[in-house]
Write a protein that holds these residues in place. Structure first.
Motif, PDB file in Angstrom:
ATOM      1  N   CYS A  20       6.129   9.613  -6.415  1.00 30.23           N
ATOM      2  CA  CYS A  20       6.091   8.150  -6.760  1.00 30.23           C
ATOM      3  C   CYS A  20       5.341   7.950  -8.025  1.00 30.23           C
ATOM      4  O   CYS A  20       4.403   8.560  -8.119  1.00 30.23           O
ATOM      5  CB  CYS A  20       5.615   7.254  -5.823  1.00 30.23           C
ATOM      6  N   GLN A  21       6.106   7.373  -9.097  1.00 32.05           N
ATOM      7  CA  GLN A  21       5.399   7.322 -10.405  1.00 32.05           C
ATOM      8  C   GLN A  21       4.746   5.799 -10.553  1.00 32.05           C
ATOM      9  O   GLN A  21       4.161   5.811 -11.861  1.00 32.05           O
ATOM     10  CB  GLN A  21       6.665   7.144 -11.468  1.00 32.05           C
ATOM     11  N   ALA A  22       4.435   5.063  -9.462  1.00 34.79           N
ATOM     12  CA  ALA A  22       3.725   3.951  -9.541  1.00 34.79           C
ATOM     13  C   ALA A  22       2.137   4.277  -9.795  1.00 34.79           C
ATOM     14  O   ALA A  22       1.609   4.913  -8.733  1.00 34.79           O
ATOM     15  CB  ALA A  22       3.826   2.945  -8.271  1.00 34.79           C
ATOM     16  N   ARG A  23       1.818   3.823 -10.578  1.00 33.65           N
ATOM     17  CA  ARG A  23       0.145   3.972 -11.055  1.00 33.65           C
ATOM     18  C   ARG A  23      -0.434   2.913 -11.812  1.00 33.65           C
ATOM     19  O   ARG A  23      -1.656   2.747 -12.015  1.00 33.65           O
ATOM     20  CB  ARG A  23       0.055   5.069 -12.089  1.00 33.65           C
ATOM     21  N   THR A  24      -0.024   1.699 -11.622  1.00 34.20           N
ATOM     22  CA  THR A  24      -0.255   0.386 -12.369  1.00 34.20           C
ATOM     23  C   THR A  24      -1.100  -0.419 -11.457  1.00 34.20           C
ATOM     24  O   THR A  24      -0.642  -0.771 -10.201  1.00 34.20           O
ATOM     25  CB  THR A  24       0.638  -0.276 -12.991  1.00 34.20           C
ATOM     26  N   ALA A  25      -2.320  -0.738 -11.525  1.00 35.36           N
ATOM     27  CA  ALA A  25      -2.959  -1.619 -10.760  1.00 35.36           C
ATOM     28  C   ALA A  25      -3.073  -1.514  -9.279  1.00 35.36           C
ATOM     29  O   ALA A  25      -3.526  -0.458  -9.035  1.00 35.36           O
ATOM     30  CB  ALA A  25      -2.605  -3.286 -11.093  1.00 35.36           C
ATOM     31  N   THR A  26      -2.775  -2.605  -8.573  1.00 35.63           N
ATOM     32  CA  THR A  26      -2.778  -2.357  -7.064  1.00 35.63           C
ATOM     33  C   THR A  26      -1.059  -1.874  -6.302  1.00 35.63           C
ATOM     34  O   THR A  26      -1.007  -1.876  -5.254  1.00 35.63           O
ATOM     35  CB  THR A  26      -3.200  -3.717  -6.443  1.00 35.63           C
ATOM     36  N   LEU A  27      -0.383  -1.793  -7.221  1.00 36.55           N
ATOM     37  CA  LEU A  27       0.798  -1.155  -6.950  1.00 36.55           C
ATOM     38  C   LEU A  27       0.983   0.091  -5.927  1.00 36.55           C
ATOM     39  O   LEU A  27       1.577  -0.202  -5.041  1.00 36.55           O
ATOM     40  CB  LEU A  27       1.806  -0.975  -8.178  1.00 36.55           C
ATOM     41  N   PRO A  28       0.263   0.950  -6.416  1.00 36.58           N
ATOM     42  CA  PRO A  28       0.301   2.250  -5.421  1.00 36.58           C
ATOM     43  C   PRO A  28      -0.356   1.787  -4.000  1.00 36.58           C
ATOM     44  O   PRO A  28       0.397   2.350  -3.169  1.00 36.58           O
ATOM     45  CB  PRO A  28      -0.682   3.254  -6.163  1.00 36.58           C
ATOM     46  N   ARG A  29      -1.429   0.935  -3.838  1.00 37.24           N
ATOM     47  CA  ARG A  29      -1.944   0.670  -2.669  1.00 37.24           C
ATOM     48  C   ARG A  29      -1.054  -0.156  -1.879  1.00 37.24           C
ATOM     49  O   ARG A  29      -0.734  -0.363  -0.669  1.00 37.24           O
ATOM     50  CB  ARG A  29      -3.098   0.046  -2.863  1.00 37.24           C
ATOM     51  N   ALA A  30      -0.442  -1.076  -2.637  1.00 37.11           N
ATOM     52  CA  ALA A  30       0.732  -1.991  -1.930  1.00 37.11           C
ATOM     53  C   ALA A  30       1.778  -1.298  -1.488  1.00 37.11           C
ATOM     54  O   ALA A  30       2.519  -1.404  -0.344  1.00 37.11           O
ATOM     55  CB  ALA A  30       1.201  -3.042  -2.971  1.00 37.11           C
TER      56      ALA A  30
END
Length: 187
Positions: free
Chosen positions: A134-144
């Motif tokens: 997964c390429q999501a690395r911004t703010a709280t997006l990875p946690r969500a």
């Protein structure tokens, strides 16, 4: 003292500094049984070696419900050549007495918990949901996203599915079936 019928083996984290420090003190004190209460094991596989040493001591001075023993797990990891590359130390506590569970039993409990977590949660999240890719690395997006993956896995397991990848394929294109898993569909 109240009677309890369940036991615990708990790894101590740094977010409990008082308990963590008390466990370290108990294990590094002058307990004469400490040296004798040791278990060693070595595993080879997956391109690495891991050597674990678990030592126990009495939890007499620890202020935690029903604490009977504290333990330290020292892990050395390295390549198949035997050269150690990393060292990890963790501490734990249990209400099991030395007669109920010696160092070998505690080592099996700790290792079994890790394997269950690794295989039951992390493997599913990585393989079935491709979490590591997964390429999501911004703010709280990875946690969500991790929360949504856990929610989906939990709902599928609660619905009786053992193979999460198969269940995901089975439910993936039928939105009503997905909503029914969460009891969110129209009534």
């Amino acid at each position: 003292m109240e009677e309890h019928h369940a036991h615990y083996v708990m790894i101590l984290k740094a977010n409990q500094p008082t308990l963590h420090a008390a466990a370290i003190t108990a294990l590094t004190g002058t307990d004469t049984n400490f040296a004798a209460a040791t278990h060693r094991e070595t595993d080879r596989g997956h391109g690495r070696t891991e050597h674990r040493i678990l030592r126990t001591a009495s939890a007499n001075d620890i202020d935690f419900p029903h604490a009977a023993q504290v333990f330290r797990v020292l892990r050395h990891r390295g390549g198949l050549d035997g050269i150690r590359h990393s060292k990890e130390v963790c501490y734990g506590i249990t209400d099991l007495t030395a007669r109920q569970a010696g160092p070998a039993h505690l080592a099996a409990y700790v290792r079994g918990h890790w394997k269950a977590t690794e295989n039951g949660v992390h493997h599913v999240r990585d393989v079935t949901f491709a979490e590591d890719a997964c390429q999501a690395r911004t703010a709280t997006l990875p946690r969500a996203l991790a929360a949504f993956r856990n929610l989906t896995t939990g709902a599928l397991r609660r619905a009786g599915h053992v193979n999460i990848a198969y269940a995901r394929r089975e439910h993936g294109y039928d939105h009503q079936r997905v909503l029914d898993l969460f009891n969110l569909g129209p009534k």
